[in-house]
Design a protein around this motif. Structure first.
Motif, PDB file in Angstrom:
ATOM      1  N   GLN A   1       0.819  -1.206   0.000  1.00  0.00           N
ATOM      2  CA  GLN A   1       0.000   0.000   0.000  1.00  0.00           C
ATOM      3  C   GLN A   1       0.855   1.259   0.000  1.00  0.00           C
ATOM      4  OE1 GLN A   1      -3.236   0.149  -0.157  1.00  0.00           O
ATOM      5  NE2 GLN A   1      -4.221  -1.546   0.900  1.00  0.00           N
ATOM      6  N   LEU A   2       2.005   1.211   0.692  1.00  0.00           N
ATOM      7  CA  LEU A   2       2.873   2.378   0.771  1.00  0.00           C
ATOM      8  C   LEU A   2       4.241   2.028   0.197  1.00  0.00           C
ATOM      9  CD1 LEU A   2       2.136   3.703   4.367  1.00  0.00           C
ATOM     10  CD2 LEU A   2       1.135   4.464   2.221  1.00  0.00           C
ATOM     11  N   GLN A   3       4.748   2.890  -0.656  1.00  0.00           N
ATOM     12  CA  GLN A   3       6.051   2.685  -1.282  1.00  0.00           C
ATOM     13  C   GLN A   3       6.937   3.864  -0.953  1.00  0.00           C
ATOM     14  OE1 GLN A   3       7.030  -0.069  -3.118  1.00  0.00           O
ATOM     15  NE2 GLN A   3       9.069   0.834  -3.108  1.00  0.00           N
ATOM     16  N   ALA A   4       7.943   3.615  -0.121  1.00  0.00           N
ATOM     17  CA  ALA A   4       8.876   4.673   0.263  1.00  0.00           C
ATOM     18  C   ALA A   4      10.064   4.670  -0.684  1.00  0.00           C
ATOM     19  CB  ALA A   4       9.340   4.473   1.697  1.00  0.00           C
ATOM     20  N   SER A   5      10.578   5.847  -0.963  1.00  0.00           N
ATOM     21  CA  SER A   5      11.727   5.977  -1.851  1.00  0.00           C
ATOM     22  C   SER A   5      12.502   7.228  -1.491  1.00  0.00           C
ATOM     23  CB  SER A   5      11.276   6.034  -3.309  1.00  0.00           C
ATOM     24  OG  SER A   5      10.447   7.164  -3.535  1.00  0.00           O
ATOM     25  N   GLY A   6      13.693   7.347  -2.063  1.00  0.00           N
ATOM     26  CA  GLY A   6      14.494   8.547  -1.885  1.00  0.00           C
ATOM     27  C   GLY A   6      15.690   8.397  -0.985  1.00  0.00           C
ATOM     28  N   GLY A   7      15.832   7.257  -0.342  1.00  0.00           N
ATOM     29  CA  GLY A   7      16.981   7.056   0.525  1.00  0.00           C
ATOM     30  C   GLY A   7      18.252   6.878  -0.266  1.00  0.00           C
ATOM     31  N   GLY A   8      19.362   6.818   0.443  1.00  0.00           N
ATOM     32  CA  GLY A   8      20.633   6.618  -0.229  1.00  0.00           C
ATOM     33  C   GLY A   8      21.795   6.823   0.705  1.00  0.00           C
ATOM     34  N   LEU A   9      22.991   6.764   0.116  1.00  0.00           N
ATOM     35  CA  LEU A   9      24.226   6.999   0.857  1.00  0.00           C
ATOM     36  C   LEU A   9      24.719   8.386   0.502  1.00  0.00           C
ATOM     37  CD1 LEU A   9      26.723   6.154   2.494  1.00  0.00           C
ATOM     38  CD2 LEU A   9      27.623   5.098   0.406  1.00  0.00           C
ATOM     39  N   VAL A  10      24.822   9.251   1.510  1.00  0.00           N
ATOM     40  CA  VAL A  10      25.221  10.636   1.276  1.00  0.00           C
ATOM     41  C   VAL A  10      26.243  11.062   2.317  1.00  0.00           C
ATOM     42  CG1 VAL A  10      23.012  11.273   0.216  1.00  0.00           C
ATOM     43  CG2 VAL A  10      23.340  11.555   2.690  1.00  0.00           C
ATOM     44  N   TYR A  94      14.178   4.421   7.243  1.00  0.00           N
ATOM     45  CA  TYR A  94      13.048   5.332   7.433  1.00  0.00           C
ATOM     46  C   TYR A  94      11.773   4.673   6.916  1.00  0.00           C
ATOM     47  CZ  TYR A  94      16.142   9.108   8.817  1.00  0.00           C
ATOM     48  OH  TYR A  94      17.048   9.897   9.498  1.00  0.00           O
ATOM     49  N   TYR A  95      10.744   4.730   7.739  1.00  0.00           N
ATOM     50  CA  TYR A  95       9.461   4.119   7.422  1.00  0.00           C
ATOM     51  C   TYR A  95       8.369   5.182   7.415  1.00  0.00           C
ATOM     52  CZ  TYR A  95      11.816  -0.209   8.806  1.00  0.00           C
ATOM     53  OH  TYR A  95      12.689  -1.260   8.917  1.00  0.00           O
ATOM     54  N   CYS A  96       7.468   5.092   6.467  1.00  0.00           N
ATOM     55  CA  CYS A  96       6.313   5.977   6.484  1.00  0.00           C
ATOM     56  C   CYS A  96       5.120   5.220   7.064  1.00  0.00           C
ATOM     57  CB  CYS A  96       6.000   6.507   5.097  1.00  0.00           C
ATOM     58  SG  CYS A  96       5.780   5.253   3.828  1.00  0.00           S
ATOM     59  N   ASN A  97       4.209   5.989   7.630  1.00  0.00           N
ATOM     60  CA  ASN A  97       3.041   5.421   8.286  1.00  0.00           C
ATOM     61  C   ASN A  97       1.830   6.270   8.007  1.00  0.00           C
ATOM     62  OD1 ASN A  97       1.419   5.674  11.225  1.00  0.00           O
ATOM     63  ND2 ASN A  97       1.770   3.600  10.482  1.00  0.00           N
ATOM     64  N   VAL A  98       0.733   5.609   7.724  1.00  0.00           N
ATOM     65  CA  VAL A  98      -0.548   6.280   7.516  1.00  0.00           C
ATOM     66  C   VAL A  98      -1.531   5.716   8.540  1.00  0.00           C
ATOM     67  CG1 VAL A  98      -2.482   6.635   5.938  1.00  0.00           C
ATOM     68  CG2 VAL A  98      -0.133   6.652   5.063  1.00  0.00           C
ATOM     69  N   GLN A  99      -2.006   6.564   9.415  1.00  0.00           N
ATOM     70  CA  GLN A  99      -2.919   6.147  10.487  1.00  0.00           C
ATOM     71  C   GLN A  99      -4.234   6.906  10.301  1.00  0.00           C
ATOM     72  OE1 GLN A  99      -2.589   4.033  13.643  1.00  0.00           O
ATOM     73  NE2 GLN A  99      -4.746   4.322  13.161  1.00  0.00           N
ATOM     74  N   TYR A 100      -5.271   6.160   9.925  1.00  0.00           N
ATOM     75  CA  TYR A 100      -6.578   6.777   9.683  1.00  0.00           C
ATOM     76  C   TYR A 100      -7.156   7.252  11.012  1.00  0.00           C
ATOM     77  CZ  TYR A 100     -11.300   7.302   7.724  1.00  0.00           C
ATOM     78  OH  TYR A 100     -12.499   7.789   7.308  1.00  0.00           O
ATOM     79  N   VAL A 101      -7.573   8.495  11.053  1.00  0.00           N
ATOM     80  CA  VAL A 101      -8.047   9.107  12.289  1.00  0.00           C
ATOM     81  C   VAL A 101      -9.416   8.569  12.691  1.00  0.00           C
ATOM     82  CG1 VAL A 101      -8.752  11.296  13.329  1.00  0.00           C
ATOM     83  CG2 VAL A 101      -6.722  11.209  11.891  1.00  0.00           C
ATOM     84  N   TYR A 102     -10.241   8.219  11.721  1.00  0.00           N
ATOM     85  CA  TYR A 102     -11.635   7.864  11.996  1.00  0.00           C
ATOM     86  C   TYR A 102     -11.893   6.358  11.995  1.00  0.00           C
ATOM     87  CZ  TYR A 102     -11.844  12.785  10.875  1.00  0.00           C
ATOM     88  OH  TYR A 102     -11.612  14.124  10.853  1.00  0.00           O
ATOM     89  N   GLY A 103     -10.824   5.584  11.935  1.00  0.00           N
ATOM     90  CA  GLY A 103     -10.998   4.140  11.935  1.00  0.00           C
ATOM     91  C   GLY A 103      -9.712   3.450  12.314  1.00  0.00           C
ATOM     92  N   SER A 104      -9.667   2.163  12.062  1.00  0.00           N
ATOM     93  CA  SER A 104      -8.520   1.364  12.492  1.00  0.00           C
ATOM     94  C   SER A 104      -7.463   1.176  11.414  1.00  0.00           C
ATOM     95  CB  SER A 104      -9.003  -0.010  12.968  1.00  0.00           C
ATOM     96  OG  SER A 104      -9.653  -0.697  11.908  1.00  0.00           O
ATOM     97  N   ALA A 105      -7.673   1.706  10.235  1.00  0.00           N
ATOM     98  CA  ALA A 105      -6.712   1.514   9.151  1.00  0.00           C
ATOM     99  C   ALA A 105      -5.365   2.102   9.532  1.00  0.00           C
ATOM    100  CB  ALA A 105      -7.233   2.156   7.878  1.00  0.00           C
ATOM    101  N   TYR A 107      -1.276   1.801   7.994  1.00  0.00           N
ATOM    102  CA  TYR A 107      -0.429   1.260   6.946  1.00  0.00           C
ATOM    103  C   TYR A 107       1.029   1.657   7.195  1.00  0.00           C
ATOM    104  CZ  TYR A 107      -5.008   1.211   4.649  1.00  0.00           C
ATOM    105  OH  TYR A 107      -6.336   1.027   4.348  1.00  0.00           O
ATOM    106  N   TRP A 108       1.917   0.715   6.847  1.00  0.00           N
ATOM    107  CA  TRP A 108       3.353   0.968   6.953  1.00  0.00           C
ATOM    108  C   TRP A 108       4.022   0.760   5.598  1.00  0.00           C
ATOM    109  CZ3 TRP A 108       5.981   2.868  11.076  1.00  0.00           C
ATOM    110  CH2 TRP A 108       5.325   2.869  12.315  1.00  0.00           C
ATOM    111  N   GLY A 109       4.971   1.617   5.297  1.00  0.00           N
ATOM    112  CA  GLY A 109       5.797   1.422   4.117  1.00  0.00           C
ATOM    113  C   GLY A 109       6.888   0.407   4.410  1.00  0.00           C
ATOM    114  N   GLN A 110       7.614   0.022   3.383  1.00  0.00           N
ATOM    115  CA  GLN A 110       8.607  -1.043   3.513  1.00  0.00           C
ATOM    116  C   GLN A 110       9.932  -0.545   4.043  1.00  0.00           C
ATOM    117  OE1 GLN A 110       8.278   0.702   0.874  1.00  0.00           O
ATOM    118  NE2 GLN A 110      10.189   0.759  -0.282  1.00  0.00           N
TER     119      GLN A 110
END
Length: 118
Positions: A1-10, A94-105, A107-110
């Motif tokens: 459901q969630l696709q995280a991107s943009g990381g790297g070695l800097v 780094y992980y992204c998270n989506v937490q629905y305020v009005y329900g139990s949904a 989601y976590w990114g990879q």
């Protein structure tokens, strides 16, 4: 459901922007969610880095205040993390998270790896 991107070695001092795109999450759920970025360094617990509440208010961990900025684009169903002046201690997955305020949904990114060399 969630696709995280943009990381790297800097190198320390540079900037990165992480993106987390959602697929399959309808707009009403995405816009009604609190969106957050967490990180987990080796041997450490996962910690909250930044959060943007459904109403738009943001909050940051003390360690990143003034350097990181979280934002969202509801139309694109994407949450971003702009990271400036990176430090070696920002190295983590780094992980992204989506937490629905009005329900139990909830989601976590990879996860996307950010490695900062000093």
């Amino acid at each position: 459901q969630l696709q995280a991107s943009g990381g790297g070695l800097v190198q320390a001092g540079v900037s990165l922007r992480l993106s987390c795109a959602s697929s399959g999450i309808i707009l009403s759920v995405f816009s009604g969610s609190n969106l957050a970025w967490y990180r987990q360094a080796p041997g450490k617990e996962r910690e909250l880095v930044a959060i943007i509440y459904s109403g738009g208010t943001t909050n940051y961990a003390d360690s990143v205040k003034g350097r990181f900025t979280i934002s969202k684009d509801n139309g694109k169903r994407t949450v971003y993390l702009q990271m400036n002046s990176l430090k070696a201690e920002d190295t983590a997955v780094y992980y992204c998270n989506v937490q629905y305020v009005y329900g139990s949904a909830n989601y976590w990114g990879q996860g996307t790896q950010v490695t900062v060399s000093s």
